[in-house]
Design an enzyme around this catalytic site. Structure first.
Site, PDB file in Angstrom:
ATOM      1  N   CYS A  40      -7.307 -44.393 -59.640  1.00 31.96           N
ATOM      2  CA  CYS A  40      -6.370 -45.484 -59.342  1.00 31.96           C
ATOM      3  C   CYS A  40      -6.102 -45.585 -57.847  1.00 31.96           C
ATOM      4  CB  CYS A  40      -5.077 -45.254 -60.118  1.00 31.96           C
ATOM      5  SG  CYS A  40      -3.830 -46.487 -59.776  1.00 31.96           S
ATOM      6  N   CYS A  45      -7.257 -49.194 -58.962  1.00 29.55           N
ATOM      7  CA  CYS A  45      -6.196 -50.200 -58.860  1.00 29.55           C
ATOM      8  C   CYS A  45      -5.750 -50.497 -57.425  1.00 29.55           C
ATOM      9  CB  CYS A  45      -4.949 -49.755 -59.622  1.00 29.55           C
ATOM     10  SG  CYS A  45      -5.216 -48.580 -60.943  1.00 29.55           S
ATOM     11  N   LYS A  48      -8.465 -51.841 -54.946  1.00 31.53           N
ATOM     12  CA  LYS A  48      -8.896 -53.112 -55.542  1.00 31.53           C
ATOM     13  C   LYS A  48      -7.868 -54.208 -55.270  1.00 31.53           C
ATOM     14  CE  LYS A  48      -7.564 -54.356 -59.296  1.00 31.53           C
ATOM     15  NZ  LYS A  48      -7.847 -54.013 -60.656  1.00 31.53           N
ATOM     16  N   TYR A 175     -13.757 -56.371 -66.766  1.00 30.32           N
ATOM     17  CA  TYR A 175     -12.747 -56.724 -65.759  1.00 30.32           C
ATOM     18  C   TYR A 175     -13.141 -56.293 -64.345  1.00 30.32           C
ATOM     19  CZ  TYR A 175     -10.340 -52.156 -65.325  1.00 30.32           C
ATOM     20  OH  TYR A 175     -10.018 -50.857 -65.057  1.00 30.32           O
ATOM     21  N   GLU A 179     -13.303 -59.016 -61.433  1.00 28.55           N
ATOM     22  CA  GLU A 179     -12.406 -58.885 -60.275  1.00 28.55           C
ATOM     23  C   GLU A 179     -13.195 -58.801 -58.965  1.00 28.55           C
ATOM     24  OE1 GLU A 179      -8.449 -56.871 -62.253  1.00 28.55           O
ATOM     25  OE2 GLU A 179      -9.924 -55.528 -61.384  1.00 28.55           O
ATOM     26  N   HIS A 432      13.270 -73.583 -62.449  1.00 29.05           N
ATOM     27  CA  HIS A 432      12.545 -74.791 -62.071  1.00 29.05           C
ATOM     28  C   HIS A 432      12.528 -74.957 -60.561  1.00 29.05           C
ATOM     29  CE1 HIS A 432      10.926 -78.769 -62.635  1.00 29.05           C
ATOM     30  NE2 HIS A 432      11.804 -79.231 -61.767  1.00 29.05           N
ATOM     31  N   GLU A 437       8.100 -71.316 -66.052  1.00 26.82           N
ATOM     32  CA  GLU A 437       9.011 -72.071 -66.925  1.00 26.82           C
ATOM     33  C   GLU A 437       8.247 -72.729 -68.083  1.00 26.82           C
ATOM     34  OE1 GLU A 437      10.996 -75.599 -65.385  1.00 26.82           O
ATOM     35  OE2 GLU A 437       9.423 -75.877 -63.908  1.00 26.82           O
TER      36      GLU A 437
HETATM   37  P1  FAD Z   1      -8.372 -40.403 -62.881  1.00 31.88           P
HETATM   38  O1  FAD Z   1      -7.333 -41.167 -62.171  1.00 31.88           O
HETATM   39  O2  FAD Z   1      -9.771 -40.828 -62.736  1.00 31.88           O
HETATM   40  O3  FAD Z   1      -8.219 -38.888 -62.396  1.00 31.88           O
HETATM   41  C1  FAD Z   1      -9.125 -37.899 -62.765  1.00 31.88           C
HETATM   42  C2  FAD Z   1      -9.194 -36.881 -61.634  1.00 31.88           C
HETATM   43  O4  FAD Z   1      -9.808 -35.701 -62.130  1.00 31.88           O
HETATM   44  C3  FAD Z   1     -10.045 -37.341 -60.454  1.00 31.88           C
HETATM   45  O5  FAD Z   1      -9.280 -37.271 -59.274  1.00 31.88           O
HETATM   46  C4  FAD Z   1     -11.209 -36.349 -60.408  1.00 31.88           C
HETATM   47  O6  FAD Z   1     -11.614 -36.040 -59.091  1.00 31.88           O
HETATM   48  C5  FAD Z   1     -10.597 -35.143 -61.095  1.00 31.88           C
HETATM   49  N1  FAD Z   1     -11.574 -34.260 -61.738  1.00 31.88           N
HETATM   50  C6  FAD Z   1     -12.553 -34.600 -62.601  1.00 31.88           C
HETATM   51  N2  FAD Z   1     -13.159 -33.493 -63.069  1.00 31.88           N
HETATM   52  C7  FAD Z   1     -12.550 -32.426 -62.479  1.00 31.88           C
HETATM   53  C8  FAD Z   1     -12.699 -31.020 -62.579  1.00 31.88           C
HETATM   54  N3  FAD Z   1     -13.595 -30.478 -63.415  1.00 31.88           N
HETATM   55  N4  FAD Z   1     -11.918 -30.221 -61.831  1.00 31.88           N
HETATM   56  C9  FAD Z   1     -10.973 -30.758 -60.992  1.00 31.88           C
HETATM   57  N5  FAD Z   1     -10.764 -32.072 -60.884  1.00 31.88           N
HETATM   58  C10 FAD Z   1     -11.540 -32.903 -61.626  1.00 31.88           C
HETATM   59  N6  FAD Z   1      -5.957 -49.583 -64.140  1.00 31.88           N
HETATM   60  C11 FAD Z   1      -4.829 -50.355 -64.101  1.00 31.88           C
HETATM   61  O7  FAD Z   1      -3.879 -50.067 -64.808  1.00 31.88           O
HETATM   62  N7  FAD Z   1      -4.760 -51.457 -63.290  1.00 31.88           N
HETATM   63  C12 FAD Z   1      -5.784 -51.828 -62.477  1.00 31.88           C
HETATM   64  O8  FAD Z   1      -5.689 -52.818 -61.765  1.00 31.88           O
HETATM   65  C13 FAD Z   1      -6.955 -51.029 -62.478  1.00 31.88           C
HETATM   66  N8  FAD Z   1      -7.990 -51.331 -61.680  1.00 31.88           N
HETATM   67  C14 FAD Z   1      -9.093 -50.551 -61.668  1.00 31.88           C
HETATM   68  C15 FAD Z   1     -10.148 -50.899 -60.835  1.00 31.88           C
HETATM   69  C16 FAD Z   1     -11.286 -50.133 -60.810  1.00 31.88           C
HETATM   70  C17 FAD Z   1     -12.419 -50.519 -59.898  1.00 31.88           C
HETATM   71  C18 FAD Z   1     -11.378 -48.974 -61.634  1.00 31.88           C
HETATM   72  C19 FAD Z   1     -12.615 -48.120 -61.616  1.00 31.88           C
HETATM   73  C20 FAD Z   1     -10.336 -48.611 -62.465  1.00 31.88           C
HETATM   74  C21 FAD Z   1      -9.183 -49.406 -62.494  1.00 31.88           C
HETATM   75  N9  FAD Z   1      -8.114 -49.100 -63.341  1.00 31.88           N
HETATM   76  C22 FAD Z   1      -7.003 -49.900 -63.342  1.00 31.88           C
HETATM   77  C23 FAD Z   1      -8.183 -47.965 -64.280  1.00 31.88           C
HETATM   78  C24 FAD Z   1      -7.398 -46.744 -63.759  1.00 31.88           C
HETATM   79  O9  FAD Z   1      -7.805 -46.452 -62.441  1.00 31.88           O
HETATM   80  C25 FAD Z   1      -7.648 -45.563 -64.671  1.00 31.88           C
HETATM   81  O10 FAD Z   1      -7.351 -45.924 -66.001  1.00 31.88           O
HETATM   82  C26 FAD Z   1      -6.773 -44.358 -64.300  1.00 31.88           C
HETATM   83  O11 FAD Z   1      -6.986 -43.971 -62.970  1.00 31.88           O
HETATM   84  C27 FAD Z   1      -7.079 -43.196 -65.233  1.00 31.88           C
HETATM   85  O12 FAD Z   1      -6.324 -42.075 -64.862  1.00 31.88           O
HETATM   86  P2  FAD Z   1      -6.796 -40.620 -65.299  1.00 31.88           P
HETATM   87  O13 FAD Z   1      -5.694 -39.710 -64.905  1.00 31.88           O
HETATM   88  O14 FAD Z   1      -7.258 -40.625 -66.696  1.00 31.88           O
HETATM   89  O15 FAD Z   1      -8.104 -40.322 -64.433  1.00 31.88           O
END
Ligand code: FAD
Length: 446
Positions: A40, A45, A48, A175, A179, A432, A437
């Site tokens: 994110c 997010c 983006k 999406y 986007e 308005h 609205e």
């Molecule tokens: P992540 O945020 O991906 O975090 C996972 C973390 O784990 C990463 O930092 C990674 O480095 C770490 N990791 C992985 N494996 C290991 C390991 N073995 N050891 C240590 N660390 C590790 N969502 C919205 O709500 N609104 C939006 O507008 C939106 N826009 C998006 C645009 C794009 C281009 C993308 C790709 C996604 C977007 N999303 C959006 C989705 C949103 O970013 C994800 O749903 C959200 O970040 C998921 O969170 P998470 O905690 O599951 O994983």
């Protein structure tokens, strides 16, 4: 045990779960292999939306003339935008670090693996015992298995391009593809959006999907359905062979064709943790895997891949393990917005979902030219739509395609969560003149 709770992944879900657990008195650690904040903050997010804001100036400048403005020599500089975006992302990385620190969470800035039901092993070789483990490792973009795919980029790289391409082909009408098509088009890039299915944004309301595709085309984005890339030929400009026998060229090809959960090198198979065919972690309603002490939330479980959902799931796990008031997220009422040009936002059941669940429904719908377009020659229009259950008059779904739809939808989602009926909408006074609205002015079902 060294920790009550060890979280692997410092993204949206992991950091929220860690902070919540720590606040509830648990001894918590997080391992993060990359920059804090995860997808994110770094490649999702946040950057983006900054790029989306940048792309809006294009339309604003074009429409300004009708309101009497002459803006000479307007120019856009991509490196400035990327540099400023990077500065903001670094600031947020720091905010995340401070939040963990202030919550008393120990950060291990390295890769971690699950090595036992109660053991995590860090890349540095250190083994850590803990009562509970949370897998919050997110996902990553994939490329299709076609010749020359290595010459294309994915969203992670699109945020760091040295130069803005003159022409781009984006493959994928989900999406992320939609986007980015809006972003690149808004920044002046000739944009071709290819989608192999019969409509962009599968899973969203059909009416809105069609309307949005029309609006994007009216702005000059070349949207082609039933079309996919079969091979990429390298060169100074890239050649893309298409499944319909045609070929296209571009400076850049971006694949927005899917994402896969980060479950490689996590040690899950060795422990017998159940994964789906796609590699997502299988969890029960409490986000617990088939090993009692190991839980998973966010994109890695492949349910609804949105930051607020990862936050809600992370909160729930921490509260269930260390508190006493878990509030499960409502998967039926997930407000969401596609930050396309124009925005498309929704909350609740689509018309198709409502019919599939045997709701007897009325549809209220209106398309109109909003006042902000009235002094310019833009052909763009807005769409607002309500799905209402006939018997109870409950509003089951709200939809909008138009400027700031995401901002408008958040308030409507609260009303729906509170059980608003059509009568509540009708009896609410409009503000308005606004676009919003229209939601309280829909009188007759269509
Ligand atoms: P992540 O945020 O991906 O975090 C996972 C973390 O784990 C990463 O930092 C990674 O480095 C770490 N990791 C992985 N494996 C290991 C390991 N073995 N050891 C240590 N660390 C590790 N969502 C919205 O709500 N609104 C939006 O507008 C939106 N826009 C998006 C645009 C794009 C281009 C993308 C790709 C996604 C977007 N999303 C959006 C989705 C949103 O970013 C994800 O749903 C959200 O970040 C998921 O969170 P998470 O905690 O599951 O994983």
């Amino acid at each position: 045990m060294q920790y009550d709770f060890f979280v692997i992944g410092g993204g949206s879900g992991g950091v929220r779960a860690a902070r919540t657990a720590a606040k509830l008195g648990a001894k918590v650690a997080v391992a993060e292999a990359g920059p804090l904040g995860g997808t994110c903050v770094n490649v999702g997010c946040v950057p983006k939306k900054l790029l989306v804001y940048a792309s809006h100036y294009h339309d604003a400048l074009a429409q300004a003339a009708g309101f009497g403005w002459t803006i000479d020599n307007a120019r856009f500089d991509w490196p400035t935008l990327i540099q400023n975006k990077n500065t903001e992302v670094s600031r947020l990385n720091g905010v995340y670090e401070t939040m963990l620190d202030q919550a008393g969470v120990t950060l291990y800035p390295e890769h971690a693996q699950v090595s036992g039901a109660n053991t995590v092993t860090l890349a540095s070789g250190k083994s850590i015992d803990c009562k509970h483990i949370l897998i919050a490792t997110g996902g990553q973009p994939t490329k299709p298995d076609i010749p020359g795919a290595e010459h294309g980029i994915v969203s992670d790289q699109a945020f760091f391009l040295d130069q803005l391409p003159r022409r781009i082909i984006i493959a994928g009408g989900g999406y992320i593809g939609v986007e980015f098509a809006g972003i690149f088009h808004g920044l002046g890039v000739e944009t071709l959006l290819l989608h192999r299915g019969d409509g962009l944004l599968r899973g969203f309301d059909d009416d809105c999907r069609r309307f949005l595709a029309e609006q994007m085309q009216l702005q000059g984005i070349d949207v082609r359905l039933h079309t996919e890339i079969t091979a990429i030929q390298p060169g100074q400009t890239l050649g893309a062979a298409l499944n319909n026998g045609q070929a296209e060229t571009a400076d850049s090809v971006m694949f927005a064709t899917g994402r896969k959960p980060n479950t490689d090198n996590l040690g899950l198979e060795a422990l017998g943790i159940e994964l789906t065919d796609k590699g997502a972690v299988v969890v029960n309603d409490h986000y617990t895997t088939n090993v009692d002490s190991i839980h998973a939330v966010g994109d890695v479980i492949d349910r609804i891949m949105l930051t607020p959902m990862a936050l809600a799931e992370g909160t729930l796990v921490a509260e269930r393990l260390f508190g006493n008031n878990p509030q499960p997220p409502d998967y039926d009422l997930v407000p969401t917005c596609i930050f396309s040009p124009p925005n498309m936002a929704s909350a609740g059941l689509t018309e198709a979902d409502a019919r599939q669940r045997d709701h007897d429904i009325d549809i209220y719908r209106s398309t109109f030219k909003p006042m902000q377009y009235s002094l310019s020659d833009t052909p763009l229009r807005c769409l607002v739509k309500l799905v209402v259950e006939k018997k109870s008059q409950r509003v089951l779904g709200t939809f909008m395609v138009g400027p700031e739809a995401g901002e408008i939808m958040q308030g409507l989602a609260i009303a729906m969560r509170a059980g608003a009926t059509k009568k509540d909408f009708d009896q609410t006074l409009g503000i308005h003149p606004t676009i919003a609205e229209e939601f309280v002015s829909l009188r007759e079902p269509v």
